[in-house]
Design an enzyme around this catalytic site. Structure first.
Site, PDB file in Angstrom:
ATOM      1  N   CYS A  53       3.955   4.983  14.124  1.00 41.67           N
ATOM      2  CA  CYS A  53       3.840   3.508  13.907  1.00 41.67           C
ATOM      3  C   CYS A  53       4.339   2.741  14.930  1.00 41.67           C
ATOM      4  O   CYS A  53       4.159   1.669  15.396  1.00 41.67           O
ATOM      5  CB  CYS A  53       4.789   3.346  12.715  1.00 41.67           C
ATOM      6  SG  CYS A  53       4.048   3.855  11.083  1.00 41.67           S
ATOM      7  N   CYS A  75       6.508   8.375   8.670  1.00 42.17           N
ATOM      8  CA  CYS A  75       6.376   7.650   7.516  1.00 42.17           C
ATOM      9  C   CYS A  75       5.256   8.548   6.720  1.00 42.17           C
ATOM     10  O   CYS A  75       4.593   9.350   7.029  1.00 42.17           O
ATOM     11  CB  CYS A  75       5.978   6.125   7.692  1.00 42.17           C
ATOM     12  SG  CYS A  75       4.293   6.027   8.464  1.00 42.17           S
ATOM     13  N   HIS A  78       1.536   9.143   8.017  1.00 47.28           N
ATOM     14  CA  HIS A  78       1.467  10.069   9.104  1.00 47.28           C
ATOM     15  C   HIS A  78       2.211  11.318   8.844  1.00 47.28           C
ATOM     16  O   HIS A  78       2.237  12.116   9.581  1.00 47.28           O
ATOM     17  CB  HIS A  78       2.023   9.608  10.268  1.00 47.28           C
ATOM     18  CG  HIS A  78       1.487   8.367  10.811  1.00 47.28           C
ATOM     19  ND1 HIS A  78       2.160   6.796  10.288  1.00 47.28           N
ATOM     20  CD2 HIS A  78       0.547   7.950  11.570  1.00 47.28           C
ATOM     21  CE1 HIS A  78       1.287   5.888  11.176  1.00 47.28           C
ATOM     22  NE2 HIS A  78       0.508   6.448  11.667  1.00 47.28           N
ATOM     23  N   HIS A  91       6.684  23.160   9.420  1.00 49.94           N
ATOM     24  CA  HIS A  91       6.712  21.639   9.632  1.00 49.94           C
ATOM     25  C   HIS A  91       6.177  20.829   8.340  1.00 49.94           C
ATOM     26  O   HIS A  91       5.985  19.749   8.689  1.00 49.94           O
ATOM     27  CB  HIS A  91       5.668  21.219  11.112  1.00 49.94           C
ATOM     28  CG  HIS A  91       6.385  21.818  12.279  1.00 49.94           C
ATOM     29  ND1 HIS A  91       7.239  21.008  13.225  1.00 49.94           N
ATOM     30  CD2 HIS A  91       6.188  23.191  12.823  1.00 49.94           C
ATOM     31  CE1 HIS A  91       7.484  21.891  14.047  1.00 49.94           C
ATOM     32  NE2 HIS A  91       6.719  23.152  14.030  1.00 49.94           N
ATOM     33  N   CYS A 192      11.570 -14.110  -4.485  1.00 44.45           N
ATOM     34  CA  CYS A 192      11.939 -14.400  -6.188  1.00 44.45           C
ATOM     35  C   CYS A 192      13.023 -13.000  -6.500  1.00 44.45           C
ATOM     36  O   CYS A 192      13.947 -13.271  -7.207  1.00 44.45           O
ATOM     37  CB  CYS A 192      10.889 -14.560  -6.952  1.00 44.45           C
ATOM     38  SG  CYS A 192       9.737 -13.022  -6.886  1.00 44.45           S
ATOM     39  N   HIS A 511       6.509 -11.289 -10.481  1.00 48.12           N
ATOM     40  CA  HIS A 511       7.290 -12.296 -10.441  1.00 48.12           C
ATOM     41  C   HIS A 511       8.619 -12.212 -11.118  1.00 48.12           C
ATOM     42  O   HIS A 511       8.531 -11.730 -12.267  1.00 48.12           O
ATOM     43  CB  HIS A 511       6.765 -13.872 -10.554  1.00 48.12           C
ATOM     44  CG  HIS A 511       7.461 -15.002 -10.514  1.00 48.12           C
ATOM     45  ND1 HIS A 511       7.867 -15.267  -9.186  1.00 48.12           N
ATOM     46  CD2 HIS A 511       8.109 -15.930 -11.217  1.00 48.12           C
ATOM     47  CE1 HIS A 511       8.866 -16.406  -9.210  1.00 48.12           C
ATOM     48  NE2 HIS A 511       8.900 -16.806 -10.354  1.00 48.12           N
TER      49      HIS A 511
END
Length: 564
Positions: A53, A75, A78, A91, A192, A511
């Site tokens: 990134c 992230c 990836h 890995h 908010c 909201h």
């Protein structure tokens, strides 16, 4: 309907166990944040970033993972490419740098390893141990003096004082149109979530009294936020003090001004602490609430002499108001041995319970009259109650086969029962309702729109550890419990609601709104708009966070004011 089976174990984690040493060695790489959340130990000035990134346009994300084999940071977007591009084995398994959770990059999902979980447990347990002191232990008389408590006496102004207050500031008089401190907050772009939490904090009685009592003066604070254009790289680590910025919001809210206030400075300071969330995207109000208390704790703690009772919730105003202690009992089903652990908490997260008691194997038809809840006759079946959520939280649950607990008596892993209870109540109890569900099996997320019924007056006595143990063992008193000062709580278990944060809309676009209970009236705080509403409006809203304060507050008798 058949019960869904548990997902199969991750093959990549199984291969990693065979090719590497046990994950328990990662204990030295873990640290525990002040609020009890584990994370990967790193330099405070180090800001982890996803390498792919960084080359392109960075996209803000709340998750970053470090590979256990090469320590590369990536992230979720990836993760698969890192697992496939790496030549050597091992890995695929990584760890969340902020939450200390295992993640399989190949499967794209969280995984569980008992050795790693044990390492996290040991790190959390060591953080709860009281700090040792070289000073001599206090005398019995001094210890008795510290435990003595005096009842709080409410101050009632005489006619002359009342007239003086009314003439000085009309907002403090009983005849004022709106209560003091009721002021809207401008939305600065999908903020908010911040405004709703700030409104609840502004009207939390112990926290409000702390800041309005000038216990944290932003003009005298050593970490006072410098002027932006004068800030240099040398003091970048101490640029923002959230406690100072919150003190400024308190002054603005209780100044008597009714025009909406813009908390831009507070938002900027929070971005400096949570740089991975520094964007105008919508965030979760609950995570923001925990983050704010975490950083207020760090700001105030760094500038004061560390308290010997830091692990017991007395080290800063954030802990003194919101911190409680949970008790976890894990009982071996083979020999009956019980392992007990304690952990601090700033809130309690509750699962929604629609009243289907058959799923727990327990029939519960007794109404919750003790907490003033209304009957559910004739109401939609998709209705939860706060009392059933708390009962579900403190009910015994059987741990599955992958979570077998190591019994010290049997000297092997056995199936067990786990039960949570509340060892000590905070001054302000925050209940987080889990309305956002994320299924790792179906790879989907959804919002639970069920209605939640909650009482305005709440009795927490049935959920205390003392009540749970009494129901389990009867009235027998064990020496360990009798000598435990926190096991027998002197604080009141009666609570009154004062704030409700609701979430409306969908999971992706919603909201947040806060309802405040002031002078026995309800007010709706929708960003900059503040209106008075009826009680029915609050009861039918989709509650996401509930804030209760103790009805009776006790103060320690001391010869001089304690340093806070």
């Amino acid at each position: 309907m058949s019960t869904p089976s548990a997902p199969p174990p991750c093959p990549h984690l199984a291969a990693h166990r065979l090719s590497s040493r046990p994950l328990r060695f990662l204990r030295r790489c873990l640290r525990v944040r002040p609020l009890g959340r584990p994370e990967i130990r790193r330099d405070p000035r180090e800001l982890p970033r996803c390498s792919p990134c960084a080359a392109a346009a960075p996209s803000p994300t709340s998750r970053l993972y470090a590979c256990l084999s090469c320590a590369a940071v990536f992230c979720p977007s990836h993760a698969a490419s890192h697992a496939s591009a790496s030549a050597g084995p091992g890995h695929q398994i990584a760890v969340d740098v902020d939450r200390a959770e295992l993640f399989c990059a190949a499967c794209g999902d969280q995984v569980y390893d008992p050795d790693f979980d044990h390492a996290v447990f040991l790190a959390q347990s060591s953080s709860l141990l009281p700090s040792t002191s070289t000073s001599a232990s206090p005398s019995p008389s001094a210890a008795l003096r510290k435990r003595r408590r005096v009842d709080y006496r409410a101050w009632a102004p005489d006619p002359a004082e009342f007239a003086l207050m009314s003439s000085a500031d009309p907002t403090t008089s009983a005849s004022a149109a709106a209560p003091a401190g009721l002021r809207g907050l401008n939305n600065l772009g999908n903020t908010c979530f911040m405004n709703s939490v700030l409104q609840a904090l502004l009207h939390a009685p112990p926290l409000r009294n702390y800041f309005l009592g000038d216990r944290h003066n932003r003009f005298l604070c050593p970490r006072r936020t410098p002027v932006r254009h004068r800030a240099t790289d040398a003091d970048a680590a101490r640029v923002a003090c959230l406690a100072c910025d919150l003190d400024e919001i308190y002054s603005a809210a209780f100044s008597g001004e009714r025009m909406p206030y813009s908390p831009a400075k507070f938002l900027y300071s929070w971005w400096q602490h949570a740089s991975n969330l520094a964007s105008y995207e919508q965030q979760d109000a609950h995570e923001f609430f925990i983050s704010i208390l975490d950083h207020i704790h760090e700001n105030i703690k760094d500038d004061q002499q560390k308290s010997h009772a830091q692990g017991h919730g007395d080290c800063c105003i954030a802990h003194r108001v919101f911190s409680g202690i949970l008790r976890s009992d894990v009982t071996c089903t083979s020999c009956g041995f019980t392992s007990t652990t304690f952990e601090p908490c700033m809130d309690i997260s509750l699962d929604m319970d629609t009243g289907d008691n058959s799923s727990f194997g327990v029939a519960n038809t007794k109404p919750h009259v003790r907490n003033g809840e209304r009957g559910l006759a004739g109401v939609n079946s998709k209705v939860s109650t706060l009392m059933r959520c708390l009962e579900r939280f403190t009910r015994s649950e059987r741990l599955d086969a992958e979570q077998k607990f190591f019994c010290e008596h049997c000297n092997e892993r056995q199936e067990s029962l786990k039960q949570m209870s509340i060892r000590r109540l905070p001054l302000v109890s925050c209940f987080h309702i889990k309305r956002f569900e994320h299924s790792s099996v179906k790879k989907v997320s959804r919002k639970v729109d069920h209605c939640l019924q909650f009482p305005f007056s709440l009795d927490m006595a049935p959920y205390l550890s003392s009540s749970i143990l009494r129901s389990r063992y009867g009235n027998r008193i064990f020496p360990a419990e009798a000598s435990d000062a926190d096991a027998v709580s002197e604080l009141s278990s009666e609570f009154e609601i004062f704030a409700v944060i609701t979430h409306s809309g969908k999971l992706e676009a919603g909201h947040y709104v806060t309802y405040l209970r002031l002078n026995n009236h309800w007010y709706k705080c929708d960003d900059a708009w503040v209106t008075r509403v009826e009680e029915h409006t609050v009861r039918t809203s989709q509650a996401y966070m509930l804030f209760y304060v103790q009805k009776t507050l006790y103060y320690k008798a001391c010869e001089r004011a304690a340093t806070v």
